[in-house]
Enzyme design. Structure first.
Site, PDB file in Angstrom:
ATOM      1  N   GLU A  81       5.769   8.432 -17.490  1.00  0.00           N
ATOM      2  CA  GLU A  81       6.172   9.787 -17.892  1.00  0.00           C
ATOM      3  C   GLU A  81       7.654   9.875 -18.241  1.00  0.00           C
ATOM      4  O   GLU A  81       8.518   9.577 -17.400  1.00  0.00           O
ATOM      5  CB  GLU A  81       5.845  10.784 -16.766  1.00  0.00           C
ATOM      6  CG  GLU A  81       6.095  12.215 -17.219  1.00  0.00           C
ATOM      7  CD  GLU A  81       5.580  13.280 -16.261  1.00  0.00           C
ATOM      8  OE1 GLU A  81       4.855  12.949 -15.304  1.00  0.00           O
ATOM      9  OE2 GLU A  81       5.914  14.446 -16.486  1.00  0.00           O
ATOM     10  N   LYS A 259       3.523  18.156  -7.326  1.00  0.00           N
ATOM     11  CA  LYS A 259       3.278  17.107  -8.328  1.00  0.00           C
ATOM     12  C   LYS A 259       4.621  16.575  -8.837  1.00  0.00           C
ATOM     13  O   LYS A 259       4.809  15.373  -9.025  1.00  0.00           O
ATOM     14  CB  LYS A 259       2.429  17.664  -9.479  1.00  0.00           C
ATOM     15  CG  LYS A 259       1.961  16.616 -10.486  1.00  0.00           C
ATOM     16  CD  LYS A 259       2.949  16.342 -11.600  1.00  0.00           C
ATOM     17  CE  LYS A 259       2.429  15.305 -12.581  1.00  0.00           C
ATOM     18  NZ  LYS A 259       3.420  14.926 -13.598  1.00  0.00           N
ATOM     19  N   ASP A 275       0.703   1.493  -2.070  1.00  0.00           N
ATOM     20  CA  ASP A 275      -0.520   2.197  -2.448  1.00  0.00           C
ATOM     21  C   ASP A 275      -0.201   3.657  -2.794  1.00  0.00           C
ATOM     22  O   ASP A 275       0.025   4.476  -1.896  1.00  0.00           O
ATOM     23  CB  ASP A 275      -1.497   2.086  -1.263  1.00  0.00           C
ATOM     24  CG  ASP A 275      -2.869   2.653  -1.561  1.00  0.00           C
ATOM     25  OD1 ASP A 275      -2.975   3.550  -2.407  1.00  0.00           O
ATOM     26  OD2 ASP A 275      -3.836   2.201  -0.919  1.00  0.00           O
ATOM     27  N   HIS A 373      12.504  17.618 -22.055  1.00  0.00           N
ATOM     28  CA  HIS A 373      11.326  16.755 -21.939  1.00  0.00           C
ATOM     29  C   HIS A 373      10.801  16.342 -23.309  1.00  0.00           C
ATOM     30  O   HIS A 373      10.483  15.176 -23.541  1.00  0.00           O
ATOM     31  CB  HIS A 373      10.248  17.498 -21.147  1.00  0.00           C
ATOM     32  CG  HIS A 373       9.029  16.673 -20.890  1.00  0.00           C
ATOM     33  ND1 HIS A 373       8.984  15.706 -19.907  1.00  0.00           N
ATOM     34  CD2 HIS A 373       7.814  16.651 -21.487  1.00  0.00           C
ATOM     35  CE1 HIS A 373       7.800  15.136 -19.914  1.00  0.00           C
ATOM     36  NE2 HIS A 373       7.069  15.687 -20.862  1.00  0.00           N
TER      37      HIS A 373
HETATM   38  P1  NAD Z   1      -1.974  -6.661   5.138  1.00  0.00           P
HETATM   39  O1  NAD Z   1      -3.211  -6.741   5.930  1.00  0.00           O
HETATM   40  O2  NAD Z   1      -1.944  -7.377   3.819  1.00  0.00           O
HETATM   41  O3  NAD Z   1      -0.710  -7.138   6.002  1.00  0.00           O
HETATM   42  C1  NAD Z   1      -0.432  -6.611   7.259  1.00  0.00           C
HETATM   43  C2  NAD Z   1      -0.283  -7.740   8.276  1.00  0.00           C
HETATM   44  O4  NAD Z   1       0.895  -8.460   8.025  1.00  0.00           O
HETATM   45  C3  NAD Z   1      -0.151  -7.225   9.683  1.00  0.00           C
HETATM   46  O5  NAD Z   1      -1.425  -6.981  10.223  1.00  0.00           O
HETATM   47  C4  NAD Z   1       0.597  -8.349  10.381  1.00  0.00           C
HETATM   48  O6  NAD Z   1      -0.286  -9.263  10.952  1.00  0.00           O
HETATM   49  C5  NAD Z   1       1.340  -9.053   9.235  1.00  0.00           C
HETATM   50  N1  NAD Z   1       2.823  -8.886   9.294  1.00  0.00           N
HETATM   51  C6  NAD Z   1       3.715  -9.872   9.015  1.00  0.00           C
HETATM   52  N2  NAD Z   1       4.976  -9.392   9.112  1.00  0.00           N
HETATM   53  C7  NAD Z   1       4.891  -8.092   9.463  1.00  0.00           C
HETATM   54  C8  NAD Z   1       5.848  -7.052   9.687  1.00  0.00           C
HETATM   55  N3  NAD Z   1       7.166  -7.259   9.600  1.00  0.00           N
HETATM   56  N4  NAD Z   1       5.403  -5.815   9.992  1.00  0.00           N
HETATM   57  C9  NAD Z   1       4.088  -5.567  10.078  1.00  0.00           C
HETATM   58  N5  NAD Z   1       3.141  -6.502   9.892  1.00  0.00           N
HETATM   59  C10 NAD Z   1       3.509  -7.779   9.562  1.00  0.00           C
HETATM   60  O7  NAD Z   1      -1.583  -5.165   4.756  1.00  0.00           O
HETATM   61  P2  NAD Z   1      -1.730  -3.763   5.447  1.00  0.00           P
HETATM   62  O8  NAD Z   1      -0.378  -3.139   5.400  1.00  0.00           O
HETATM   63  O9  NAD Z   1      -2.416  -3.821   6.753  1.00  0.00           O
HETATM   64  O10 NAD Z   1      -2.692  -3.013   4.425  1.00  0.00           O
HETATM   65  C11 NAD Z   1      -2.186  -2.473   3.239  1.00  0.00           C
HETATM   66  C12 NAD Z   1      -3.215  -2.581   2.148  1.00  0.00           C
HETATM   67  O11 NAD Z   1      -4.436  -1.940   2.549  1.00  0.00           O
HETATM   68  C13 NAD Z   1      -2.795  -1.875   0.881  1.00  0.00           C
HETATM   69  O12 NAD Z   1      -2.993  -2.767  -0.198  1.00  0.00           O
HETATM   70  C14 NAD Z   1      -3.768  -0.702   0.767  1.00  0.00           C
HETATM   71  O13 NAD Z   1      -4.002  -0.402  -0.586  1.00  0.00           O
HETATM   72  C15 NAD Z   1      -4.993  -1.240   1.433  1.00  0.00           C
HETATM   73  N6  NAD Z   1      -5.969  -0.286   1.970  1.00  0.00           N
HETATM   74  C16 NAD Z   1      -5.732   1.075   2.066  1.00  0.00           C
HETATM   75  C17 NAD Z   1      -6.672   1.922   2.622  1.00  0.00           C
HETATM   76  C18 NAD Z   1      -6.358   3.391   2.766  1.00  0.00           C
HETATM   77  O14 NAD Z   1      -5.249   3.807   2.465  1.00  0.00           O
HETATM   78  N7  NAD Z   1      -7.260   4.229   3.253  1.00  0.00           N
HETATM   79  C19 NAD Z   1      -7.894   1.396   3.066  1.00  0.00           C
HETATM   80  C20 NAD Z   1      -8.120   0.012   2.959  1.00  0.00           C
HETATM   81  C21 NAD Z   1      -7.151  -0.821   2.433  1.00  0.00           C
END
Ligand code: NAD
Length: 423
Positions: A81, A259, A275, A373
Site C-alpha cells: 500500500e 485498520k 504471523d 495518497h
Molecule cells: P517454533 O515452534 O518454530 O519455535 C519455537 C521453539 O523454539 C520453542 O518451542 C523453543 O523450543 C525454541 N526456542 C529456541 N530459542 C528460543 C527463545 N529464545 N525463545 C523461545 N523459544 C526458543 O515457533 P512458535 O513460535 O512456537 O510458533 C510460531 C509459528 O506457529 C508461526 O509460524 C505461526 O504462524 C504458527 N501457528 C500459529 C497459530 C495461531 O496463531 N493460532 C497456530 C498454529 C501455528
C-alpha cells in the site's frame, strides 16, 4: 546512530540501501539479499509452505525518524500500500524531539486452550484440575526443555466453565511464557500432550487443543508526545481530537481507525516473518474486550498544545520460530532494527502503529488523505489504465502536473500518449 536522514525519500532505491547499509553495517551479501539479486529460491519457498509454484515479491521500504525507548531505529516495512511508510516516517519525525516512543511490556505469556466436553460435574472437575495443577505443569514443561532452559515454559493453569447451547463445557487455559518465540507451536504441543491427563482428571472428552490468539497477557503499550504538531492552531487541534473520539464511540469509524494502525503494524510483522493474521486477530478482539469494538489508541491534549498518544494491544511476535529465522529477508529485517528480544521487536512494532495512527488522523482531520495518497497511488493507477512499464513514469508526471488522479483521467493520459506515439 541517528534514524534521521534528510531527503531520504528523494534518493534512488540503490542510494537508500547504501545509506542504510552504511549506518547499520550491512555487508554486500546482505545488500544483495535485500535487492533481490541473490533470489529467494523456489527451494526455500518449497520448504516453507505446500504446493509451491512461485512467490510474490512485495516491496520492502524503510521508515525513518523512529526513536524507540531512547534508541534510534530504521524500521523495515513490507507492504503493497502506497503512503503507509511516508506517513509513519513523517509522524515519527514529529515525536522525535520530545523523545520518540516509550513502551512497556506485560511479558510474553501465551494462552493455550483445551476444550473439554461431556463432563458430569464441570465445577467439581474444575477443582480437581487445580488440585492436579503441578502434575500438569510438569507434563507440559517436559515437552519443551529448550524453552524451559531459557526461563520460559508453562507458568500457570486456569479453568473456565463456558455455558453453551448444549452443555456446560470446560476450557482449561495453559499460560505459557514463550520468551522470544511467538509460541503457537510450543503452546499447541503442550496442549496436545496435556489432554490425556485432562481427560483422566475431568472424566470428559477433549476436543480442541490450540493457542488463543487473544494474547491478553502479552500486551505492549506505547506512548509518544507530539510537540505542538499543529503550531498552536486550535481549530486543527480540536478537529484532530474530535476525529480521534469518534473511533472510541462508533464501531464503523473504529474499524477503519484500527485498520490504519494495522497498516503500520502488519507491515513490520510481515517484514520480520511473523504471523500477520495472529497479530491482526489479537488486536481486533482486544479492541472489543469492553463489549464494544473501539479504538486501540487514545489521544489527549497536553500543555502547550502537545498531543499525547497511547496505544495498547496484544503483540505476539517472535525473533525465533515460524519463518523468522528461515526467511533470509525476515532475518535481515530484525538485524536492521537491532532488536535482541521479542519485547524489543514488539516495542518497535507498536511505535509504528501509533505513528501511523497520528498521521492518518492528522490528514483525515485536515486536507483529507486523498491528495497525498493518490499522488503515491498514481503508479498503480497508471498500470491499471494500461500504461506499459516504459510509459508509467511519463503518465505519472503528466497526472501530477495536471493534478488528475482519477482513473478515467489516467486512461485519457495513456490514450493520448499512445495516439501521439502512433502518430
Ligand atoms: P517454533 O515452534 O518454530 O519455535 C519455537 C521453539 O523454539 C520453542 O518451542 C523453543 O523450543 C525454541 N526456542 C529456541 N530459542 C528460543 C527463545 N529464545 N525463545 C523461545 N523459544 C526458543 O515457533 P512458535 O513460535 O512456537 O510458533 C510460531 C509459528 O506457529 C508461526 O509460524 C505461526 O504462524 C504458527 N501457528 C500459529 C497459530 C495461531 O496463531 N493460532 C497456530 C498454529 C501455528
Amino acid at each position: 546512530m541517528t534514524s534521521r536522514i534528510s531527503g531520504f525519500y528523494k534518493l534512488s532505491p540503490e542510494e537508500r540501501l547504501d545509506k542504510i547499509a552504511d549506518k547499520i553495517d550491512l555487508n554486500e551479501e546482505e545488500k544483495s539479499i535485500l535487492k533481490g539479486d541473490s533470489k529467494f529460491s523456489i527451494k526455500q519457498a518449497d520448504r516453507m509452505i505446500e504446493n509451491v509454484i512461485g512467490y510474490l515479491p512485495i516491496p520492502l521500504g524503510i521508515a525513518a525518524n523512529f526513536k524507540v525507548n531512547g534508541r534510534d531505529v530504521f524500521v523495515p516495512m513490507v507492504t503493497e500500500e502506497p503512503s503507509v511508510i511516508a506517513a509513519a516516517s513523517n509522524a515519527a519525525k514529529l515525536a522525535y524531539d520530545s523523545g520518540g516512543f516509550m513502551t512497556s511490556y506485560s511479558g510474553s505469556i501465551m494462552i493455550g486452550q483445551i476444550q473439554v466436553t461431556d463432563v458430569q460435574d464441570p465445577y467439581g472437575a474444575m477443582a480437581r484440575v487445580y488440585e492436579n495443577k503441578q502434575e500438569l505443569i510438569n507434563l507440559c514443561n517436559q515437552q519443551d526443555p529448550k524453552l524451559v532452559s531459557l526461563g520460559g515454559g508453562i507458568q500457570d493453569v486456569h479453568v473456565r466453565v463456558v455455558h453453551t447451547d448444549t452443555e456446560k463445557m470446560m476450557v482449561i487455559h495453559l499460560h505459557v511464557d514463550t520468551k522470544d518465540a511467538m509460541g503457537a507451536n510450543a503452546v499447541n504441543t503442550m496442549a496436545e500432550a496435556a489432554s490425556p491427563l485432562i481427560e483422566k482428571i475431568t472424566k470428559g472428552k477433549v476436543i480442541l487443543r490450540i493457542l488463543s490468539n487473544l494474547a491478553d497477557e502479552r500486551i505492549t503499550r506505547v506512548r509518544a508526545v507530539f510537540e505542538n504538531p499543529f503550531q498552536d492552531d486550535q481549530e486543527a487541534i480540536d478537529k484532530f481530537y474530535k476525529a480521534s473520539q469518534l473511533a472510541i464511540y462508533d464501531p464503523y469509524r473504529a474499524a477503519t481507525h484500527n485498520k490504519g494502525i494495522m497498516n503500520g503494524i502488519s507491515s513490520v510483522v510481515l517484514a520480520t516473518g511473523n504471523d500477520t493474521r495472529a497479530v491482526e486477530a489479537g488486536a481486533h478482539v482486544y479492541a472489543s474486550v469492553s463489549g464494544q469494538y473501539q479504538s486501540l489508541t487514545r489521544w489527549e491534549k497536553g500543555e502547550n498544545n502537545k498531543i499525547i498518544g497511547t496505544l495498547e494491544l496484544p503483540l505476539a511476535v517472535g525473533l525465533v520460530g515460524g519463518a523468522t529465522q528461515s526467511h533470509p529477508v525476515a532475518k535481515l529485517a530484525t538485524k536492521m532494527m537491532g532488536v535482541q528480544t521479542a519485547e524489543q521487536l514488539a516495542a518497535v512494532i507498536a511505535s509504528v502503529g501509533l505513528a501511523q495512527n497520528f498521521a492518518a488522523i492528522r490528514a483525515l482531520a485536515s486536507e483529507g488523505i486523498q491528495k497525498g495518497h493518490m499522488k503515491l497511488h498514481a503508479r498503480n493507477l497508471a498500470a491499471m489504465a494500461g500504461a506499459t512499464e516504459g510509459e508509467i513514469d511519463q503518465v505519472v508526471e503528466i497526472a501530477v502536473k495536471n493534478q488528475s488522479f482519477k482513473f478515467h483521467e489516467m486512461e485519457e493520459i495513456v490514450k493520448s500518449l499512445n495516439t501521439h506515439g502512433k502518430g
